[in-house]
Design a protein around this motif. Structure first.
Motif, PDB file in Angstrom:
ATOM      1  N   ALA A  53      52.648 -24.642  39.142  1.00  0.00           N
ATOM      2  CA  ALA A  53      51.258 -24.888  38.771  1.00  0.00           C
ATOM      3  C   ALA A  53      50.403 -25.147  40.007  1.00  0.00           C
ATOM      4  CB  ALA A  53      51.173 -26.063  37.800  1.00  0.00           C
ATOM      5  N   VAL A  54      50.382 -24.174  40.903  1.00  0.00           N
ATOM      6  CA  VAL A  54      49.634 -24.282  42.142  1.00  0.00           C
ATOM      7  C   VAL A  54      48.200 -23.830  41.908  1.00  0.00           C
ATOM      8  CG1 VAL A  54      49.410 -23.403  44.495  1.00  0.00           C
ATOM      9  CG2 VAL A  54      51.669 -23.969  43.585  1.00  0.00           C
ATOM     10  N   ALA A  55      47.243 -24.641  42.338  1.00  0.00           N
ATOM     11  CA  ALA A  55      45.832 -24.304  42.155  1.00  0.00           C
ATOM     12  C   ALA A  55      45.244 -23.612  43.380  1.00  0.00           C
ATOM     13  CB  ALA A  55      45.024 -25.560  41.835  1.00  0.00           C
ATOM     14  N   HIS A  56      45.751 -23.980  44.572  1.00  0.00           N
ATOM     15  CA  HIS A  56      45.181 -23.466  45.817  1.00  0.00           C
ATOM     16  C   HIS A  56      46.301 -23.192  46.819  1.00  0.00           C
ATOM     17  CE1 HIS A  56      40.966 -24.520  44.809  1.00  0.00           C
ATOM     18  NE2 HIS A  56      41.536 -25.502  44.134  1.00  0.00           N
ATOM     19  N   THR A  76      55.405 -13.405  40.342  1.00  0.00           N
ATOM     20  CA  THR A  76      56.176 -14.323  39.508  1.00  0.00           C
ATOM     21  C   THR A  76      55.261 -15.134  38.594  1.00  0.00           C
ATOM     22  OG1 THR A  76      58.023 -14.499  41.045  1.00  0.00           O
ATOM     23  CG2 THR A  76      57.693 -16.347  39.555  1.00  0.00           C
ATOM     24  N   LEU A  77      54.138 -15.593  39.128  1.00  0.00           N
ATOM     25  CA  LEU A  77      53.175 -16.308  38.285  1.00  0.00           C
ATOM     26  C   LEU A  77      52.711 -15.426  37.138  1.00  0.00           C
ATOM     27  CD1 LEU A  77      50.962 -18.060  41.021  1.00  0.00           C
ATOM     28  CD2 LEU A  77      52.790 -19.084  39.660  1.00  0.00           C
ATOM     29  N   ASP A  78      52.463 -14.160  37.439  1.00  0.00           N
ATOM     30  CA  ASP A  78      52.016 -13.218  36.408  1.00  0.00           C
ATOM     31  C   ASP A  78      53.094 -13.019  35.355  1.00  0.00           C
ATOM     32  OD1 ASP A  78      50.140 -11.629  35.222  1.00  0.00           O
ATOM     33  OD2 ASP A  78      50.093 -10.104  36.777  1.00  0.00           O
ATOM     34  N   PHE A  79      54.340 -12.864  35.775  1.00  0.00           N
ATOM     35  CA  PHE A  79      55.445 -12.669  34.837  1.00  0.00           C
ATOM     36  C   PHE A  79      55.634 -13.877  33.937  1.00  0.00           C
ATOM     37  CE2 PHE A  79      57.568  -9.781  38.218  1.00  0.00           C
ATOM     38  CZ  PHE A  79      56.721  -8.750  37.869  1.00  0.00           C
ATOM     39  N   ASN A  80      55.170 -15.048  34.411  1.00  0.00           N
ATOM     40  CA  ASN A  80      55.262 -16.275  33.613  1.00  0.00           C
ATOM     41  C   ASN A  80      53.994 -16.531  32.802  1.00  0.00           C
ATOM     42  OD1 ASN A  80      57.886 -17.852  34.102  1.00  0.00           O
ATOM     43  ND2 ASN A  80      57.309 -17.262  36.183  1.00  0.00           N
ATOM     44  N   ARG A  82      50.793 -16.519  33.503  1.00  0.00           N
ATOM     45  CA  ARG A  82      49.735 -17.382  34.023  1.00  0.00           C
ATOM     46  C   ARG A  82      48.373 -16.830  33.618  1.00  0.00           C
ATOM     47  NH1 ARG A  82      49.187 -21.110  38.961  1.00  0.00           N
ATOM     48  NH2 ARG A  82      46.939 -21.251  39.288  1.00  0.00           N
ATOM     49  N   GLU A  83      47.497 -17.723  33.254  1.00  0.00           N
ATOM     50  CA  GLU A  83      46.119 -17.355  32.929  1.00  0.00           C
ATOM     51  C   GLU A  83      45.121 -18.050  33.850  1.00  0.00           C
ATOM     52  OE1 GLU A  83      45.498 -18.256  28.837  1.00  0.00           O
ATOM     53  OE2 GLU A  83      46.851 -16.683  28.103  1.00  0.00           O
ATOM     54  N   ALA A  84      45.460 -19.242  34.339  1.00  0.00           N
ATOM     55  CA  ALA A  84      44.546 -19.999  35.190  1.00  0.00           C
ATOM     56  C   ALA A  84      44.360 -19.291  36.524  1.00  0.00           C
ATOM     57  CB  ALA A  84      45.096 -21.400  35.417  1.00  0.00           C
ATOM     58  N   PRO A  85      43.172 -19.341  37.084  1.00  0.00           N
ATOM     59  CA  PRO A  85      42.945 -18.712  38.386  1.00  0.00           C
ATOM     60  C   PRO A  85      43.659 -19.463  39.508  1.00  0.00           C
ATOM     61  CG  PRO A  85      41.012 -19.951  37.708  1.00  0.00           C
ATOM     62  CD  PRO A  85      41.952 -19.961  36.533  1.00  0.00           C
ATOM     63  N   ILE A  86      43.861 -18.768  40.603  1.00  0.00           N
ATOM     64  CA  ILE A  86      44.402 -19.386  41.812  1.00  0.00           C
ATOM     65  C   ILE A  86      43.504 -18.968  42.970  1.00  0.00           C
ATOM     66  CG2 ILE A  86      45.984 -17.482  42.380  1.00  0.00           C
ATOM     67  CD1 ILE A  86      48.004 -19.618  43.301  1.00  0.00           C
ATOM     68  N   ALA A  87      43.285 -19.868  43.904  1.00  0.00           N
ATOM     69  CA  ALA A  87      42.446 -19.580  45.067  1.00  0.00           C
ATOM     70  C   ALA A  87      43.320 -19.549  46.312  1.00  0.00           C
ATOM     71  CB  ALA A  87      41.353 -20.632  45.210  1.00  0.00           C
ATOM     72  N   ILE A  88      43.091 -18.550  47.157  1.00  0.00           N
ATOM     73  CA  ILE A  88      43.782 -18.439  48.440  1.00  0.00           C
ATOM     74  C   ILE A  88      42.734 -18.556  49.542  1.00  0.00           C
ATOM     75  CG2 ILE A  88      45.263 -17.023  49.907  1.00  0.00           C
ATOM     76  CD1 ILE A  88      46.286 -15.623  47.419  1.00  0.00           C
ATOM     77  N   PRO A 112      43.026 -14.265  37.453  1.00  0.00           N
ATOM     78  CA  PRO A 112      42.132 -14.221  38.621  1.00  0.00           C
ATOM     79  C   PRO A 112      42.780 -14.788  39.880  1.00  0.00           C
ATOM     80  CG  PRO A 112      41.017 -15.150  36.700  1.00  0.00           C
ATOM     81  CD  PRO A 112      42.469 -15.101  36.362  1.00  0.00           C
ATOM     82  N   VAL A 113      42.709 -14.015  40.964  1.00  0.00           N
ATOM     83  CA  VAL A 113      43.133 -14.476  42.284  1.00  0.00           C
ATOM     84  C   VAL A 113      41.912 -14.383  43.201  1.00  0.00           C
ATOM     85  CG1 VAL A 113      44.687 -14.147  44.231  1.00  0.00           C
ATOM     86  CG2 VAL A 113      45.496 -13.659  41.902  1.00  0.00           C
TER      87      VAL A 113
END
Length: 312
Positions: A53-56, A76-80, A82-88, A112-113
């Motif tokens: 559950a990494v946000a950033h 991997t996040l996608d395969f699990n 994930r719907e929440a966005p992540i920021a890089i 969203p990435v």
């Protein structure tokens, strides 16, 4: 309120069987922040139980041992599901390259990435009760920067005994005073917060240099950090190699830590030359460090960052 660091990858550019490439995760108040993402970071996260559950994600520079784990982690996040966005977040000039990593092989994540470039001397994230600041570092053939997580000051300690002496009844008025609000007693007396609340107390702060020569900006990023995570790729016997490649020795890391007033020093990006024994790196830093402790963390080690005023 805990702030815990998990060292996911503490090795240098060439991984070893004991040390993965650079990555560590900070968990604060349930929020997870990932700093660098070397090859195999997702597996390290599974191995050491940090959760996904990494946000950033904060990238110090674009060398492979700091970013090649991004494609695998995103997929991997996608395969699990994930719907929440992540920021890089990355240094100047990194946005296009980071997007290419996210979409490696033509992959398109379904969540969203968001990729952001941040200039050194800025703020990468203005969080709830803290901010992640950036500072310039010096590494060979790279646009690079480090990060400092700095919490807001906390309220001063509430002096219950003093409040009772002033006639404040036990109950909600204690909380109102501690929150900075004046209260009126039954006889009309007004009690101001500063009469029963001490001076603000500093929050926690840590600094991460990524790969870097010793730089003044690391000293200035956050005064008296509770934990400084510094490049210590080489021992003093390889000082010239450190200069040539844009890295630091353990002694140089300790000298920066001393100048910054750091309480604790973690030595990372350990060269594969020390695959059998990183003891020389740790001993060299300890001899020069004036703070509480200097250590070389193994992959998987966790470290709780205490408040500066915590009882020992």
């Amino acid at each position: 309120m805990s702030m815990r660091v998990t060292f996911l990858g503490t090795g240098g550019a060439v991984p070893t069987t004991e040390r993965a490439p650079s990555a560590f995760l900070v968990e604060r108040e349930g929020e997870r922040l990932l700093f660098d993402c070397g090859e195999g970071t997702q597996r390290q996260m599974m191995r050491f139980g940090t959760g996904f559950a990494v946000a950033h994600v904060f990238v110090t520079h674009l060398h492979g041992d700091h970013v090649l784990g991004i494609p695998g982690l995103i997929q991997t996040l996608d395969f699990n599901d994930r719907e929440a966005p992540i920021a890089i977040h990355g240094p100047p000039g990194s946005k296009g390259h980071l997007k290419d990593l996210v979409e490696a092989g033509g992959y398109r994540p379904s969540f969203p990435v968001n990729v952001h470039e941040v200039r050194p001397g800025g703020v990468a994230l203005d969080g709830d009760g803290y901010e992640v600041r950036t500072f310039a570092t010096e590494h060979r053939n790279a646009s690079s920067m480090g990060y400092a997580l700095v919490e807001d000051d906390r309220r001063g300690r509430f002096d219950r005994e003093k409040a009772e002496e002033l006639g404040v009844p036990v109950g909600p008025k204690f909380g109102r005073l501690h929150n900075g609000e004046a209260v009126e007693l039954d006889d009309g007396t007004v009690i101001e917060p500063e009469q029963v609340v001490g001076d603000p107390r500093p929050g926690r702060r840590f600094v991460y240099t990524g790969d870097s020569r010793p730089v003044d900006a690391a000293v200035e990023a956050a005064a008296e950090p509770d934990l400084l995570i510094h490049d210590a790729t080489f021992g003093a016997e390889w000082a010239e190699r450190a200069r040539q490649t844009g890295h630091s020795t353990a002694r140089e890391a300790a000298e920066i830590a001393n100048r910054a007033g750091a309480t604790r020093l973690a030595l990372t990006h350990i060269s594969s030359r020390y695959a059998g024994d990183a003891g020389p790196i740790e001993r060299e830093a300890k001899e020069a460090f004036d703070g509480e402790t200097a250590f070389v963390p193994d992959d998987g080690r966790t470290f709780e960052i205490p408040y500066p005023d915590a009882e020992k």
